[in-house]
Design a protein around this motif. Structure first.
Motif, short mmCIF file in Angstrom:
data_model
loop_
_atom_site.label_atom_id
_atom_site.label_comp_id
_atom_site.label_asym_id
_atom_site.label_seq_id
_atom_site.Cartn_x
_atom_site.Cartn_y
_atom_site.Cartn_z
N UNK A 1 32.62 30.28 42.76
CA UNK A 1 32.70 31.21 40.68
C UNK A 1 33.07 32.45 40.55
N UNK A 2 32.29 33.16 41.71
CA UNK A 2 32.49 34.82 42.23
C UNK A 2 33.62 35.11 42.73
N UNK A 3 33.94 34.01 43.60
CA UNK A 3 35.40 34.56 44.16
C UNK A 3 36.60 34.38 42.89
N UNK A 4 35.84 32.86 42.41
CA UNK A 4 37.31 33.03 41.47
C UNK A 4 37.29 34.01 40.29
N UNK A 5 36.32 33.89 40.06
CA UNK A 5 36.17 34.96 38.70
C UNK A 5 37.23 36.81 38.85
N UNK A 6 36.76 36.82 40.13
CA UNK A 6 37.42 38.21 41.11
C UNK A 6 39.21 37.74 40.90
N UNK A 7 39.88 37.35 41.41
CA UNK A 7 40.69 36.75 41.79
C UNK A 7 40.97 36.58 40.37
N UNK B 1 44.38 38.86 38.72
CA UNK B 1 45.91 38.71 38.40
C UNK B 1 45.78 38.15 36.54
N UNK B 2 44.92 38.77 36.27
CA UNK B 2 45.14 38.95 34.38
C UNK B 2 45.24 37.61 33.41
N UNK B 3 44.13 36.34 34.56
CA UNK B 3 44.40 35.51 33.69
C UNK B 3 41.94 35.32 33.03
N UNK B 4 41.71 36.16 33.18
CA UNK B 4 40.57 36.61 33.30
C UNK B 4 40.00 37.28 31.95
N UNK C 1 32.57 35.27 52.22
CA UNK C 1 33.44 35.10 50.96
C UNK C 1 33.04 36.18 49.60
N UNK C 2 31.75 35.88 49.76
CA UNK C 2 30.89 36.83 49.04
C UNK C 2 31.63 38.70 49.39
N UNK C 3 30.91 39.29 50.60
CA UNK C 3 31.64 40.32 50.11
C UNK C 3 33.13 40.28 49.84
N UNK C 4 33.84 39.40 50.33
CA UNK C 4 35.55 39.51 49.46
C UNK C 4 35.78 39.16 47.73
N UNK C 5 34.81 38.78 47.69
CA UNK C 5 34.80 38.63 46.01
C UNK C 5 34.43 40.36 45.53
N UNK C 6 33.33 41.28 46.21
CA UNK C 6 33.56 42.01 45.89
C UNK C 6 34.04 42.85 45.97
N UNK C 7 35.11 43.38 46.68
CA UNK C 7 36.57 43.76 47.09
C UNK C 7 37.94 43.70 46.83
N UNK D 1 30.71 20.14 51.00
CA UNK D 1 31.87 21.20 51.40
C UNK D 1 33.30 21.16 51.24
N UNK D 2 33.84 20.19 51.06
CA UNK D 2 35.37 19.55 50.42
C UNK D 2 35.39 19.54 49.10
N UNK D 3 34.70 19.36 48.99
CA UNK D 3 34.53 19.77 46.43
C UNK D 3 34.37 20.56 45.98
N UNK D 4 33.30 21.71 46.66
CA UNK D 4 32.64 22.68 45.77
C UNK D 4 33.64 23.83 45.42
N UNK D 5 34.05 24.12 46.35
CA UNK D 5 35.33 25.34 46.04
C UNK D 5 36.27 25.30 45.24
N UNK D 6 37.12 24.60 44.52
CA UNK D 6 37.91 23.25 43.57
C UNK D 6 36.70 23.76 42.32
N UNK D 7 36.12 23.05 42.31
CA UNK D 7 35.26 22.67 41.22
C UNK D 7 34.66 24.09 40.48
N UNK D 8 34.43 25.00 41.61
CA UNK D 8 34.29 26.51 40.77
C UNK D 8 34.95 26.95 40.27
N UNK D 9 36.39 26.55 41.13
CA UNK D 9 37.52 27.32 40.14
C UNK D 9 38.20 26.27 39.01
#
Length: 504
Positions: free
Chosen positions: A84-90, A94-97, A247-253, A462-470
């Protein structure tokens, strides 16, 4: 296909263990309705979390000043919360949040974790990143309809492939032990094979494109050393904690417009509404102080009902904590003899870890067999500080029985641990705004406005969480922008919190 069926009937009986696997029986057996406890303060040591140097973020933010004010608070630092933090950053990039306009305006997000970083189910699971290809398709189609069933599988494929793409693009796929080795379902009997093929044919009839290789007993025995039937599909293995750390480190950057903070060893004990005149909606109580925020994401999976007691129990709107057990067992053969694929049968699931030396005998991560513990199959349990000796005994015997010579009978594991999953009545997660539809005001109530949830992955997170967080991040962004949220093409409507009590 007909020749294949005839051949199978002439082959000897398979090696198998007599352990029942009632995948959905827990919903009928478990009747408790008590809210979940907080995570146990002294859990068993997982191979993933307690290998030297594996968890550099373990205690980050656990001392010093607590962040007391944030736009978004995420409860849980597993793959859901960090995704969720990663999707929030992106989304911000991208201007959608939406972020407040003006000089030096940033959005502040805080992740709060009860124990060490990623110490819940993500840091304690079996490490498989395997989307279902066709498994249980007939049941999913019967429950949810064809379109929703197809989307369920599409979500898993999207989620797993995106996670792999991110790791490769960022250059840390090897650092997190990402392996695209495929997945093998072991089928003990001709009857089980026919059930699997019926699901396969139903998925094909529904228009799903499938990638499946069927193997007879001779092929399985000569290639893998087990005298059983098999169905091979795409899949990945990964070190889950290391993936989430990167992924957390990438979200911060991603963007300076996101101020992302982490506080471990800071359990949230209560979420309370603030006065209408307050700048924020919610106050999160912790032993270190309070955090005020506008939006809350519950990424707590099996522990969700601790803060949301109306989600306790086995009904259509409940999440049941379920204890799973995993171990790291040394093989008796090199990796080439075992293959890099992940495996599953009606007892457990496993895969061999990567090795630097081709001659080395790898560790195999092996889990499952909770049904051997007897009713109610470890359901309603939140204590991951101990292991179940009966479950452990079945797991120890599984691989030497299936693969004679490749695993040594009587060998003890090098690590053994438990973790808490979140099961649901329909076997699918809750995604969306927190709602208490048992309340007299129903789903239109504003009692939880600003609180969202992505949890209850039924042991297949594992194969569900990333998309659900998005999706949850998209929903929050839509609310902030005062626009209608539109579901991605791969998202199944039955996952939505707003429709769950209407499905049964």
């Amino acid at each position: 296909m007909a020749r294949f069926r005839v051949l199978l009937t002439l082959l000897p009986v398979a090696y198998a263990l007599s352990v029942p696997f009632p995948y959905d029986s827990g919903q009928a057996i478990f009747t408790g309705n008590q809210p979940a406890d907080l995570p146990h303060p002294d859990p068993t040591h997982s191979f993933w979390t307690h290998s030297p140097g594996a968890n550099p973020l373990a205690g980050e933010g656990s001392t010093g000043e607590l962040t007391d004010n944030a736009d978004v608070c995420i409860i849980g630092s597993g793959i859901t919360g960090v995704s969720a933090a990663y999707h929030l950053a992106n989304s911000i990039q991208h201007g959608t949040f939406p972020v407040a306009q003006g000089t030096n305006q940033v959005l502040r997000a805080v992740i709060l974790e009860a124990r060490d970083f990623c110490s819940g189910a993500t840091g304690r699971n079996g490490g498989n990143l395997t989307p279902y290809e066709f498994s249980r398709f007939r049941k999913q189609e019967a429950l949810f309809g064809r379109e929703a069933a197809l989307r369920l599988y599409a979500l898993e494929r999207y989620s797993a492939s995106e996670m792999a793409r991110i790791a490769r693009t960022a250059g840390w796929a090897d650092a997190v032990d990402l392996v695209e080795g495929g997945h093998m379902d072991v089928l003990f009997t001709e009857e089980v094979l026919q059930e699997a093929k019926a699901d396969f044919e139903a998925a094909v009839a529904a228009g799903k494109t499938l990638n499946v290789t069927w193997l007879d007993r001779d092929e399985m025995n000569s290639t893998y050393g087990t005298h059983n039937l098999g169905a091979r599909t795409p899949g990945y293995n990964v070190w889950p904690l290391k993936f989430v750390t990167q992924l957390f480190k990438q979200a911060r950057k991603v963007t300076p417009a996101l101020d992302l903070r982490l506080h471990t060893r800071t359990p949230v004990t209560r979420v309370s509404p603030l006065a209408a005149a307050s700048l924020r909606r919610w106050e999160l109580t912790t032993p270190r102080g309070a955090v005020q925020c506008s939006y809350v994401l519950h990424a707590t999976n099996g522990y969700a009902s601790h803060l949301l007691p109306h989600m306790a129990g086995s009904g259509p709107t409940g999440i049941i904590p379920v204890r799973g057990q995993v171990m790291a067992m040394r093989a008796n053969a090199p990796l080439d003899a075992l293959s890099k694929i992940s495996w599953a049968d009606s007892v457990g699931y496993w895969f061999p870890r990567p090795v630097a030396d081709a001659e080395a005998h790898p560790l195999v991560i092996l889990g499952g067999a909770r049904e051997s513990a007897g009713s109610p199959f470890e359901m309603g349990v939140t204590d991951d500080s101990v292991v179940n000796a009966t479950v452990g005994g079945v797991l120890r015997a599984l691989l030497p029985t299936l693969f004679p010579g490749l695993y040594a009978p009587g060998r003890e594991p090098e690590a053994e641990w438990t973790g808490i999953m979140g099961y649901t009545a329909l076997g699918i997660p809750f995604v969306g705004p927190v709602l208490d539809t048992s309340d007299a005001e129903g789903e239109d109530s504003d009692a939880y406005k600003g609180q969202f949830i992505a949890a209850g992955y039924h042991g297949h997170g594992m194969p569900r969480t990333f998309a659900c967080a998005e999706v949850v991040v998209q929903m929050i962004a839509a609310e902030l922008s005062d626009r209608e949220w539109v579901a991605p093409a791969w998202f199944p409507r039955p996952f939505l919190t707003s429709v769950r009590d209407k499905l049964e």
